[in-house]
Enzyme design. Structure first.
Site, PDB file in Angstrom:
ATOM      1  N   ASP A 107      43.401  38.837  39.300  1.00 56.02           N
ATOM      2  CA  ASP A 107      44.120  38.864  38.022  1.00 56.02           C
ATOM      3  C   ASP A 107      43.835  37.628  37.170  1.00 56.02           C
ATOM      4  OD1 ASP A 107      45.404  37.071  39.637  1.00 56.02           O
ATOM      5  OD2 ASP A 107      47.398  37.488  38.856  1.00 56.02           O
ATOM      6  N   LYS A 108      42.914  36.785  37.578  1.00 56.28           N
ATOM      7  CA  LYS A 108      42.629  35.565  36.830  1.00 56.28           C
ATOM      8  C   LYS A 108      41.132  35.459  36.551  1.00 56.28           C
ATOM      9  CE  LYS A 108      46.879  34.137  36.842  1.00 56.28           C
ATOM     10  NZ  LYS A 108      47.670  34.148  35.617  1.00 56.28           N
TER      11      LYS A 108
END
Length: 434
Positions: A330-331
């Protein structure tokens, strides 16, 4: 509710509670800080602000590699070969055991190095408000309730909630994977181990040591382990073969002893022959080299992965990752180089792309080492053009106005220029006003 869950709930409350409530719960005045005596009392209660994850000694990990059903049977085969003076078999079996244990110990050292790297990332010192004045102390002496000052270039020494200052830009990519520094204001939190890129603020310590984000990460690194699916399959095969070997050996030994006992020929020679037969059976049925071959295969995989600048702390993780169908992240900075570059640019009224980049570079500050500013300046082909302009006034980025301003004049023509860079909606609104 036990004591551990109480501490967790209390820390969670301090993360989300109103700042005034946080200061009240920690019983601290942000203007004077804690007294030296109160700090000593809290240090005794909460412990030092350091990573205290327990790790096993390397010698103990080395001995653990000689445990397990397969290892026990291999060791039994080595003992039998020594009893009947088959020293060549004994040397080969022992060499295989030692080689496998050394491979595992070498990989365990990488996990220890990862933990050491986390400890190295913590701040060595901290500027703390004690007895009404700021002093520099060892970061390990910080306690919950301490008022700490952080500024450009410093490492955040503990888990903080900001209580004063205009703003601070903090790089926490190593902890959260965010590709850009995050702008913090009063009331926001700052993780231990993150780096201040801009600004100066004061904050109150709400957690120290193993209760911080970095401390939890260290605990996970120290406790990482478990058997992989391939290891479980290998152990199942090994256990099955061990059972078969023991049953066959028992049947053959009983049959041979019974026959020799009936014929009255049982003696030392017969016992040695039985042991020799058991050794042959054990070596033939038990995969003596299987753990070693498994470790060598994974070690070669780890070597190839290391050439791509990835560190493998556990050999079993290679086989586990090979079975992954979908990997989610998610990054942005987690799976990329975490380095910004200027992408495709859309021109509206401008005709030359380099002219637009030049205007953007004029309102970029090299000294701040900002990722976006560096990307713009690097994209400018003729950087000598920047030397003709002098900055009269520079207004850094403000999270409220979402823009950066610069007032400049040309050295030669004395032409004046006002440049603004920021969020699209802010720039569009300024353009409509002109």
């Amino acid at each position: 509710m036990n004591e551990k869950s109480n501490k967790t709930a209390s820390k969670s409350d301090l993360e989300k509670a109103d700042l005034k409530q946080v200061l009240t719960k920690l019983d601290v005045d942000p203007k004077t800080g804690l007294s030296s005596q109160e700090a000593k009392t809290r240090l005794t209660k909460y412990g030092p602000n350091a990573i205290t994850a327990k790790t096993e000694p390397m010698w103990l990990k080395f001995l653990k590699d000689f445990r397990g059903p397969i290892a026990y049977m291999i060791e039994a085969a080595a003992i039998v070969s020594a009893i009947i003076n088959h020293w060549d078999d004994f040397a080969i079996i022992i060499a295989l055991l030692l080689f496998n244990a050394c491979i595992e110990m070498w990989q365990d050292r990488k996990a220890s190095n990862a933990l050491a790297a986390l400890k190295k990332g913590l701040a060595p010192t901290a500027t703390v408000l004690r007895d009404g004045k700021f002093t520099t102390i060892s970061a390990s002496q910080l306690v919950p309730g301490d008022i700490v000052k952080v500024r450009l270039g410093q490492i955040v020494p503990a888990y903080l909630r900001f209580t004063g200052g205009d703003y601070a830009s903090i790089d926490q990519a190593a902890l959260t994977g965010e590709s850009l520094p995050v702008t913090k204001k009063i009331g926001d939190e700052a993780y231990s181990g993150s780096i201040v890129k801009k600004g100066e603020m004061t904050g109150v310590v709400i957690a120290t040591g193993s209760h911080t984000f970095c401390g939890k990460t260290a605990k996970l690194v120290a406790s990482a382990g478990g058997e992989s699916h391939a290891q479980k399959a290998m152990f199942k095969i090994g256990n099955f073969l061990i059972v078969v070997a023991v049953i066959l050996a028992a049947i053959m030994v009983v049959f041979r002893v019974y026959n020799d006992y009936v014929s009255h020929t049982f003696g030392v020679t017969t016992a040695l022959n039985i042991l020799q037969f058991v050794l042959v059976l054990l070596v033939a049925l038990i995969p003596v080299a299987m753990p070693t071959v498994f470790s060598i295969t994974l070690a070669l995989g780890a070597l190839n992965i290391s050439k791509k600048k990835a560190i493998v702390s556990k050999l079993s993780s290679i086989e586990e990752m090979a079975g992954v169908d979908i990997l989610c992240s998610d990054k942005t900075g987690t799976l990329t180089k975490n380095k910004l570059t200027l992408g495709e640019t859309t021109l509206i009224n401008a005709k030359d792309l380099q002219d637009v980049i030049f205007i953007g570079a004029l309102v970029s500050n090299k000294d701040d080492n900002d990722s976006i500013d560096n990307a713009l300046i690097s994209a400018l082909k003729d950087q000598d053009r920047l030397k003709d302009w002098v900055v009269d006034k520079f207004i850094p980025f403000d999270p409220v106005s979402k823009k950066i301003e610069a007032h400049l004049h040309n050295k030669t023509s004395n032409e004046k220029l006002w440049v603004v860079k920021g969020a699209p909606q802010v720039i569009a609104k300024l353009s409509n006003n002109r």
